[in-house]
Motif scaffolding. Sequence first.
Motif, PDB file in Angstrom:
ATOM      1  N   ALA A  72      17.123  23.751 111.414  1.00 42.06           N
ATOM      2  CA  ALA A  72      17.914  24.687 112.231  1.00 42.06           C
ATOM      3  C   ALA A  72      18.604  23.954 113.371  1.00 42.06           C
ATOM      4  O   ALA A  72      19.783  24.193 113.663  1.00 42.06           O
ATOM      5  CB  ALA A  72      17.016  25.798 112.775  1.00 42.06           C
ATOM      6  N   VAL A  73      17.888  23.048 114.016  1.00 45.53           N
ATOM      7  CA  VAL A  73      18.479  22.259 115.102  1.00 45.53           C
ATOM      8  C   VAL A  73      19.636  21.418 114.566  1.00 45.53           C
ATOM      9  O   VAL A  73      20.720  21.362 115.172  1.00 45.53           O
ATOM     10  CB  VAL A  73      17.415  21.359 115.757  1.00 45.53           C
ATOM     11  CG1 VAL A  73      18.061  20.400 116.760  1.00 45.53           C
ATOM     12  CG2 VAL A  73      16.357  22.202 116.456  1.00 45.53           C
ATOM     13  N   ALA A  74      19.428  20.767 113.428  1.00 45.23           N
ATOM     14  CA  ALA A  74      20.475  19.927 112.845  1.00 45.23           C
ATOM     15  C   ALA A  74      21.704  20.757 112.476  1.00 45.23           C
ATOM     16  O   ALA A  74      22.845  20.355 112.726  1.00 45.23           O
ATOM     17  CB  ALA A  74      19.937  19.195 111.614  1.00 45.23           C
ATOM     18  N   LEU A  75      21.490  21.933 111.890  1.00 44.61           N
ATOM     19  CA  LEU A  75      22.609  22.793 111.504  1.00 44.61           C
ATOM     20  C   LEU A  75      23.403  23.268 112.712  1.00 44.61           C
ATOM     21  O   LEU A  75      24.639  23.303 112.689  1.00 44.61           O
ATOM     22  CB  LEU A  75      22.085  23.995 110.712  1.00 44.61           C
ATOM     23  CG  LEU A  75      21.597  23.699 109.297  1.00 44.61           C
ATOM     24  CD1 LEU A  75      20.717  24.819 108.769  1.00 44.61           C
ATOM     25  CD2 LEU A  75      22.779  23.479 108.355  1.00 44.61           C
ATOM     26  N   SER A  76      22.715  23.607 113.781  1.00 38.24           N
ATOM     27  CA  SER A  76      23.427  24.061 114.987  1.00 38.24           C
ATOM     28  C   SER A  76      24.255  22.937 115.594  1.00 38.24           C
ATOM     29  O   SER A  76      25.293  23.192 116.206  1.00 38.24           O
ATOM     30  CB  SER A  76      22.448  24.630 116.013  1.00 38.24           C
ATOM     31  OG  SER A  76      21.622  23.618 116.551  1.00 38.24           O
ATOM     32  N   PHE A 121      24.073  14.136 110.805  1.00 35.75           N
ATOM     33  CA  PHE A 121      23.610  15.391 110.192  1.00 35.75           C
ATOM     34  C   PHE A 121      23.395  15.226 108.693  1.00 35.75           C
ATOM     35  O   PHE A 121      22.391  15.699 108.142  1.00 35.75           O
ATOM     36  CB  PHE A 121      24.617  16.514 110.457  1.00 35.75           C
ATOM     37  CG  PHE A 121      24.387  17.726 109.598  1.00 35.75           C
ATOM     38  CD1 PHE A 121      23.349  18.599 109.871  1.00 35.75           C
ATOM     39  CD2 PHE A 121      25.188  17.969 108.482  1.00 35.75           C
ATOM     40  CE1 PHE A 121      23.111  19.705 109.054  1.00 35.75           C
ATOM     41  CE2 PHE A 121      24.964  19.065 107.675  1.00 35.75           C
ATOM     42  CZ  PHE A 121      23.918  19.944 107.958  1.00 35.75           C
ATOM     43  N   LEU A 122      24.337  14.577 108.018  1.00 36.29           N
ATOM     44  CA  LEU A 122      24.212  14.414 106.566  1.00 36.29           C
ATOM     45  C   LEU A 122      22.960  13.622 106.211  1.00 36.29           C
ATOM     46  O   LEU A 122      22.240  13.964 105.268  1.00 36.29           O
ATOM     47  CB  LEU A 122      25.464  13.728 106.007  1.00 36.29           C
ATOM     48  CG  LEU A 122      26.751  14.560 106.072  1.00 36.29           C
ATOM     49  CD1 LEU A 122      27.947  13.717 105.621  1.00 36.29           C
ATOM     50  CD2 LEU A 122      26.629  15.806 105.199  1.00 36.29           C
ATOM     51  N   ARG A 123      22.688  12.559 106.981  1.00 38.04           N
ATOM     52  CA  ARG A 123      21.471  11.771 106.726  1.00 38.04           C
ATOM     53  C   ARG A 123      20.223  12.609 106.993  1.00 38.04           C
ATOM     54  O   ARG A 123      19.302  12.671 106.177  1.00 38.04           O
ATOM     55  CB  ARG A 123      21.456  10.517 107.601  1.00 38.04           C
ATOM     56  CG  ARG A 123      22.491   9.468 107.262  1.00 38.04           C
ATOM     57  CD  ARG A 123      22.166   8.148 107.956  1.00 38.04           C
ATOM     58  NE  ARG A 123      22.066   8.297 109.400  1.00 38.04           N
ATOM     59  CZ  ARG A 123      23.087   8.137 110.241  1.00 38.04           C
ATOM     60  NH1 ARG A 123      24.294   7.836 109.773  1.00 38.04           N
ATOM     61  NH2 ARG A 123      22.925   8.259 111.550  1.00 38.04           N
ATOM     62  N   THR A 124      20.200  13.234 108.163  1.00 40.86           N
ATOM     63  CA  THR A 124      19.012  13.955 108.591  1.00 40.86           C
ATOM     64  C   THR A 124      18.739  15.171 107.713  1.00 40.86           C
ATOM     65  O   THR A 124      17.598  15.415 107.303  1.00 40.86           O
ATOM     66  CB  THR A 124      19.168  14.400 110.055  1.00 40.86           C
ATOM     67  OG1 THR A 124      19.369  13.253 110.879  1.00 40.86           O
ATOM     68  CG2 THR A 124      17.939  15.151 110.535  1.00 40.86           C
TER      69      THR A 124
END
Length: 612
Positions: free
Chosen positions: A209-213, A184-187
């Motif tokens: 939004a997908v990454a945050l979820s 997540f941090l990278r993306t």
Amino acid sequence: MAIKSLDKASHSISLCMIVKNEEKYLEECLTSVRECADEIIVVDTGSSDRTVEIARSFHAEVFLHPWENDFSKHRNQSLGYAGGEWILWMDADERLEPGGSSSIREAVTLQDADSLLLTMVCFFDNRTRQSWNNAIKLFRNHRGIHFEGIVHNRVVGCQSTKFCPAKIYHLGYDIGAEDVRKKFLRTSTLLRRAIEEEPLNFKHHHDLAVALSSVHRFRAAVQEGLTAIRLHEQALSSDINILWTYFVVASSYYNLRLPDEARSVAEKALSLNPDHFDSYFVLASVCADQDDMDGFSAAYDRFVEATTRYRENPHLAGPLLVNKIDEQWRLEIEYGRLLLKRGKHKEAEEKFLIASRISSDPAAAFRLAAAICRDHSQPASASRLLGKALESGIEPHRGKFEKALNRKAEGQLHGYSTDIRHLLGLESKPPELLYPLGVEALKIGEYASAEEHLSDAIGKGYDHPEVYNGLALACKYQGKIEEAMKWNRKALESDEENANALAHLGHLSYDQKAWDSAKRYYSRSLIADPRQKSVLFHLSLLALMDQDLPACVSYCDRLMELLDLPRERVIERIQDIGTIYEEVGHAFHRLGENRMHQEALSFSNSLKGKPQ
């Protein structure tokens, strides 16, 4: 692996990959495509493990390029080295399904197609969840078809896309919480950069939004998802994957315990596509939580109908990504819960058994069913279902943990606390057990151990707001008030409207007699979740201290509604409010809320002029 001749008449295929430190996955990936790849092109962006060695053992042509924070740039580099008529592009953590090579060989003979969709199956959570989508994984070389997108690559330039009935399995998301957080941090860093460069591109906001979820930052996921939907509408886009965005928003609302908002967004998605079964899954979940059997049954039936049709004809969805294709078993569990609440024990157990049969992880299905039976005062059924979970291979530590919870439900409190303390004392535990074990440590008064386990959970990637809130409680009960407030504030960094964090900060402020701070935190918490009994109770007391009787009565009225107390009464004297607090105190006592029981009775006695 022998390299075949790159003869155009043979519809030659070049496998193109970009890799970095993929020794864990690469060999199985290359083995899965050995019957269809005539040439292997690998762009390595800085591996320090055996990746290059493994690639060359398959006679791959390996080209070394330094990583430039742009996935599409490196994918396009790989295309420049390819000599085949067709390009098959894959990542190292992907596998072509057994038998898929013959489907690909047949599909590339199509004369009227310049690109082919294959069905991607992504696994999550130890293969208990899947997402499916049809993606362009094959396209003709030397036609100007290429990649765009810094993070999530998109194939552009295709004119005629057909469907190839083969699946590619993606294993890279089936990882532990710590690796999910790192990814997540990278993306997210790359996506925020993309948004700065193209703020009106709805796809970047969707991807964020997908990454945050994925890391439980649901409120931020809602915000980015709604931005994506608005930009999609403004652009008059026809991208079908906006339905995926709707699902991310609806499911995030559901996880935030905002059922009305979740229902509204799911229904909007269904107005765009009546067969969108991910939205039916959200609707069914909302109805189950609201004990709406009719609504649940209707959504369940449409979900089963749509998923069955999709499995049989995956090409019908086009490029749409779907998230709940393999999760009918979870709805069977919910069905069982609704039946159990209605006293239909036999029918409920049948649903639990169906769930275990169709789940890719029968042990997980039995475990969840046992927990539901526990919660509905059915200890014998819970014990029987947990036995089946153990037979199905549940992780041993998790099995012991669930046995302890069963003991608690059976009233064996000494055995329960002994079992929990035993688990707390073990040196090695699965990371996913650290948080629930820390919560149970709080319940049995092992506050130092709770702090240790919840801290370890955060270190292992389980850093969602409720873990921080649990850690705050552990610190509070040890008298570490400043640390407790620090952890609650940390929860608010992930979710600025987290009701529990705000309520806890309100309680801490109240205990320190910082009345103004308490009121601010309580008021914000009540906006986030209006059904918090403890918050309403303390706000009523603060209003009473301020001699704001209308506000006090208003908070008491809302509290009595939640406590199912009679509300039709006339308030003529201050003693009448004392009577209300007496009834509220008894209601809290019935709920096991002893502190608020004592506090309510104390205020009642004061208002009635009784000695304390």
